[in-house]
Structures are given as structure tokens and as C-alpha cells.
Enzyme design. Structure first.
Site, PDB file in Angstrom:
ATOM      1  N   HIS A 157       0.862  -1.296   0.111  1.00 31.99           N
ATOM      2  CA  HIS A 157      -0.235   0.110  -0.177  1.00 31.99           C
ATOM      3  C   HIS A 157       0.768   1.104  -0.177  1.00 31.99           C
ATOM      4  O   HIS A 157       1.894   0.945   0.648  1.00 31.99           O
ATOM      5  CB  HIS A 157      -0.765   0.164   1.518  1.00 31.99           C
ATOM      6  CG  HIS A 157      -1.359  -1.145   1.035  1.00 31.99           C
ATOM      7  ND1 HIS A 157      -2.633  -1.257   0.664  1.00 31.99           N
ATOM      8  CD2 HIS A 157      -1.373  -2.282   2.080  1.00 31.99           C
ATOM      9  CE1 HIS A 157      -3.612  -2.360   1.192  1.00 31.99           C
ATOM     10  NE2 HIS A 157      -3.050  -3.155   1.396  1.00 31.99           N
ATOM     11  N   ARG A 226      19.751  -2.530  14.941  1.00 32.78           N
ATOM     12  CA  ARG A 226      20.877  -2.037  15.144  1.00 32.78           C
ATOM     13  C   ARG A 226      22.247  -2.938  15.230  1.00 32.78           C
ATOM     14  O   ARG A 226      21.714  -3.914  15.570  1.00 32.78           O
ATOM     15  CB  ARG A 226      20.564  -1.448  16.171  1.00 32.78           C
ATOM     16  CG  ARG A 226      19.772  -0.058  15.726  1.00 32.78           C
ATOM     17  CD  ARG A 226      19.721   0.821  17.284  1.00 32.78           C
ATOM     18  NE  ARG A 226      18.470   1.524  17.263  1.00 32.78           N
ATOM     19  CZ  ARG A 226      17.104   1.669  17.664  1.00 32.78           C
ATOM     20  NH1 ARG A 226      16.824   0.419  18.150  1.00 32.78           N
ATOM     21  NH2 ARG A 226      16.582   3.268  17.563  1.00 32.78           N
TER      22      ARG A 226
END
Length: 243
Positions: A157, A226
Site C-alpha cells: 500500500h 541496529r
């Protein structure tokens, strides 16, 4: 029916007490398992199950998945389930690749003429992994994928609220190929977003959400993922954590 259940569960009537006693007896019912009987029975069950799984894999699941592949190498193996493939695209699979369990492959042909999924030699994909391909997802050689991993180069979307409200597809600049290098280990439950490149020898920890590039020989974890540590190749060729 509810009143009958309450009567049996709560009443002090002799019939209710009898039914509760029978229920408790059935709940705790067990029979002995003499090994002289159960060991041969178990062996027979395992042999029958293994033969059934072998026939189902070799004559149903693998041939049907190979039909979907544009090209596949030698020793392509699946599990006993037929993988779900939706849409038109190319699946290019190298040698000695295993795609286990039941995985899903979705191709969104509106973004390119032939969306392409490439899986390199000696790589393994675990159960319940999902790939959504609008342009290209490329998986290198000697990669290891756990289960329930999601990789997509098309978000499905648009990010723009007005375009999403209007039911429009994702904008072309939101559909970006994903590249996963050689010898990458992706942990169970990880999600890899569009446009991500993961360098050779890296590790994606379990449950990571990878939204940016991962350098080679790096371990990442978290949401968003991370860097946790750098990995240095050992003399044997495998990566080890740097101290």
C-alpha cells in the site's frame, strides 16, 4: 444446554456427582506402556510415516514447486507441503537448495514485467517464510533462513494517506529491490523491508526488523535492527565475533 451444564458442574444431586466422577476418571485415565509392545509399534509408525512423507515430498510437493520455477538447479528439495505461489513472476533457484515447510511467494506484476526471486546455491529456507516480490529479491549463496521470515520489496500500500484512501498501489519509488549477500544467517521471525541490502557473512538476529542496509560481517538485532557487533572471518571461513 447452559442450564444442564451448570446442573452437572454445580449440583449436589447424585446424578451430577456421578457424571463429575466419571469425567474426572476419564480425564486421568491411562494405560501402561510395556516397551516390549510399544517399541515395535512406534518403529512401525515411524516407518509408515517416513514412507508416506517421502512419497508425498518426492511425487507431489517437489514436482509441483518445480513447475513454478523458471529455472532450478540440481538437488532442489522441499518439505511435504505444496508451497503457495500467487501471481506471475520468475523463481530462479540454484543447486542444493532446500525450501522447507510451507512457504508463500507473492508476485506483484504491476511494478515490473517479470518480478524475480533468486535463491543462490546451497541456501536453505525454513518453514512459513513469505516473499513479496514487485521487482527483485536476490538471496545469495550459502544463506540460512529460519522460520516465519518476511521479505518484501513492495510495501503493498502507498505511504501517502490520500493515495491509500483512494485505493492506489504503492508508488514506483516505494518498490525497491532487496539484496541479501552470501553466507547470511537470518533468524526466525525477522522482517526485511524494501530497498535493504545485507552484506556477505552477516547475521540477522531473531525477530529483527531490518529497514536499512547491513554492512558485511555484521550482526544486527532489534526493532528497528541496529548493529550489535562486527564479525571477523575465521581461518576456516566462518565469521566470529570481534572482541
Amino acid at each position: 444446554m447452559r442450564e444442564l451444564y451448570r446442573f452437572i458442574a454445580l449440583s449436589d444431586h447424585w446424578a451430577a456427582r456421578l457424571l463429575r466422577q466419571i469425567y474426572r476418571g476419564l480425564s486421568h485415565f491411562s494405560i501402561p506402556a510395556p516397551r516390549i509392545i510399544t517399541v515395535p509399534v512406534l518403529a512401525i509408525v515411524i516407518v509408515i510415516r517416513s514412507a508416506y512423507y517421502f512419497l508425498r515430498r518426492v511425487f507431489i510437493a517437489e514436482p509441483l514447486f518445480k513447475v513454478y520455477c523458471t529455472r532450478y538447479g540440481k538437488h532442489l528439495h522441499t518439505g511435504i507441503y505444496v508451497h503457495w505461489v500467487q501471481g506471475k513472476g520468475e523463481i530462479l533457484v540454484g543447486d542444493n537448495v532446500s525450501i522447507d515447510g510451507k512457504c508463500a511467494f507473492f508476485f506483484a506484476a504491476r511494478y515490473s514485467e517479470r518480478p524475480c526471486l533468486i535463491i543462490g546455491d546451497n541456501s536453505g529456507i525454513g518453514h512459513s517464510c513469505a516473499f513479496t516480490v514487485g521487482k527483485e529479491i536476490r538471496i545469495g549463496k550459502h544463506c540460512r533462513f529460519g522460520s516465519s521470515i518476511s521479505v518484501f520489496d513492495a510495501p503493498g500500500h502507498p505511504a501517502d494517506p490520500a493515495a491509500r484512501m483512494a485505493g492506489l498501489p504503492s508508488a514506483p519509488n516505494e518498490v525497491r529491490p532487496v539484496t541479501i549477500g552470501d553466507n547470511v544467517w537470518v533468524g526466525t521471525g525477522s522482517i526485511i523491508f524494501p530497498g535493504v541490502t545485507i552484506g556477505d557473512g552477516s547475521i540477522i538476529a531473531t525477530g529483527s526488523v531490518v529497514m536499512s542496509n547491513v554492512p558485511p560481517n555484521t550482526m544486527v538485532a532489534g526493532n528497528p535492527a541496529r548493529q550489535i557487533r562486527s564479525l571477523s572471518p575465521s581461518p576456516s571461513g566462518s565469521a566470529v565475533p570481534k572482541s
